[in-house]
Write a protein that holds these residues in place. Structure first.
Motif, short mmCIF file in Angstrom:
data_model
loop_
_atom_site.label_atom_id
_atom_site.label_comp_id
_atom_site.label_asym_id
_atom_site.label_seq_id
_atom_site.Cartn_x
_atom_site.Cartn_y
_atom_site.Cartn_z
N LYS A 44 -6.47 128.52 55.46
CA LYS A 44 -6.52 128.23 54.03
C LYS A 44 -7.42 127.02 53.79
O LYS A 44 -7.97 126.44 54.73
CB LYS A 44 -5.11 127.96 53.51
N GLU A 45 -7.56 126.61 52.53
CA GLU A 45 -8.44 125.50 52.20
C GLU A 45 -8.02 124.21 52.88
O GLU A 45 -8.85 123.35 53.16
CB GLU A 45 -8.50 125.31 50.68
N ASN A 46 -6.73 124.05 53.14
CA ASN A 46 -6.23 122.85 53.82
C ASN A 46 -6.21 123.00 55.34
O ASN A 46 -5.64 122.18 56.04
CB ASN A 46 -4.84 122.50 53.32
#
Length: 417
Positions: free
Chosen positions: A88-90
């Motif tokens: 994911k983006e994190n």
């Protein structure tokens, strides 16, 4: 063991070769994939990926009746999950594909089945997979837990692959294999399955250690590549040929520095270290820094192309190679692909000619960009003002020096030095 049936979930770059090898070693395999068109092609004996030796082996597996593909989840004695695990983006792992597989498998279970996760995953993903299955099927229990009601038992294991694309058909058989069963019985069953085709050592451990081992292998390689890439940045400022530098350093009997490049791609090395970082951000400083070095290398390549272009308002740039490594068609997490797309944006009034000899058309990621064209490498080099070598495919190694005469060259792999 010969009576066990296998459902292989996910027929991509890992799943299809593994399912084929299993089938050709006597296991009854049903390959499951959501892509109906690929399922039809596989059942006709047509390969859906580029992998040397796969087509002949696929046709053998299909004609023997040991392999069939379907979009519907069957009942089987053993389920092997090899679906994507992006982040994911994190940078935390996206487990949605694994959980979707669990949702499809759960209704088929009767008891005594083994579910093996092969997908590269953050630590404790196998535990989450087991929890999901048992949440959907409260009438079942996982092996090793208390079972006063005598419910049917399900077994879970994590058994990561460690093959090199381009050598999959050989390495699936010869490489050693980590067998991470949640219990001794799960490990025993998994060993029977992999022992049917794997001549390498089958090394037993628990599921969490097996998950971490897979991530550790690829993080080790990422750190070493980052060292080479950092040397390339320093060498560029000093006016040193980094490939000569590394060659000289490697003359030391205990030094083996890898080769620099435009970044790191593929679904393993470019992704796996982030799974460790997201698991323990406090203690993963070196691993995180290596990822940042490698993720930053494409920006340096862009800067070198800008230097080569100078004040030219409409340069023609040949971007040679889109795959994440040489001589394959795998574009996943490819820095070459990202660099090519960025060049089109940075040189909006110029032309970027994308070249990838292992695919037949412009990849979807580059479709719709007005100043991007797709061509063979000879045409691209002839038309180009600037030639950017991004992947060291065999075809590019034979390019004559006369073909490059008068052109600006950005060679990220050092093959035209």
């Amino acid at each position: 063991m010969s009576t066990r049936t296998v459902a292989f979930v996910g027929l991509g770059y890992i799943g299809l070769p593994t399912a084929v090898v299993m089938a050709n070693h006597g296991l009854k395999v049903t390959g499951v994939d959501i892509n109906a068109a690929n399922v039809e092609r596989i059942n006709r004996g047509e390969v859906t990926i580029v992998e040397p030796g796969l087509e002949e082996q696929l046709q053998k597996a299909v004609s023997s009746g040991n392999l069939k593909a379907t979009t519907e989840m069957p009942h089987a004695d053993v389920y092997v999950i090899a679906v994507p695990t992006p982040f994911k983006e994190n940078y935390e792992g996206d487990l949605s594909y694994i959980m979707a597989a669990a949702e499809n498998i759960a209704p088929q279970l009767k008891g005594d089945e083994l579910i093996i996760l092969e997908s590269t995953s953050p630590p404790k993903t196998t535990q989450k997979l087991a929890a999901k299955v048992l949440e959907l099927r409260p009438d079942l229990v996982a092996d090793g837990t208390e079972n006063p009601e005598g419910k049917p038992v399900i077994y879970f294991a994590y058994c990561p692959e460690r093959i090199l694309p381009g050598y999959a058909m050989e390495e699936l058989i010869t490489n050693s294999r980590i067998i991470g069963g949640q219990t001794a019985k799960a490990t025993e069953i998994a060993k029977e399955i992999y022992g049917a085709f794997c001549t390498g050592e089958l090394v037993a451990t628990d599921d969490v250690t097996a998950e971490m081992a897979k991530l550790t292998e690829n993080s080790f390689r990422d750190v070493n590549i980052a060292f080479a890439n950092e040397l390339s940045l320093i060498s560029d400022k000093l006016g040193i040929d980094v490939w000569e530098l590394i060659s000289l350093a490697n003359k030391h009997p205990r030094v083996n520095i890898l080769q620099p490049g435009p970044g790191v791609g593929g679904h393993c090395i470019a992704v796996d270290p982030w799974f460790i970082v997201s698991t323990d951000r406090e203690n993963s400083n070196l691993i995180r820094t290596a990822r940042e070095v490698n993720d930053g290398k494409p920006e340096w390549v862009i800067s070198k192309v800008k230097e080569a272009a100078g004040s030219s308002p409409e340069p023609v740039i040949a971007a040679l190679g889109l795959a994440f490594k040489p001589n394959i068609d795998d574009l996943r997490e490819s820095p070459a692909m990202d660099i090519t797309k960025r060049l089109a944006v940075e040189f909006g009034h110029g032309t970027v000619i994308a070249v990838e000899p292992n695919v037949s058309a412009l990849p979807k990621k580059l479709e719709g960009i007005d100043n991007v064209e797709f061509a063979d490498y000879e045409t691209a080099i002839e038309r180009a003002d600037i030639v950017v070598l991004l992947v060291d495919h065999d075809e590019f190694k034979t390019v004559a020096a006369t073909a490059l005469a008068g052109k600006q060259i950005v060679d990220t792999k050092g093959i035209w030095r």
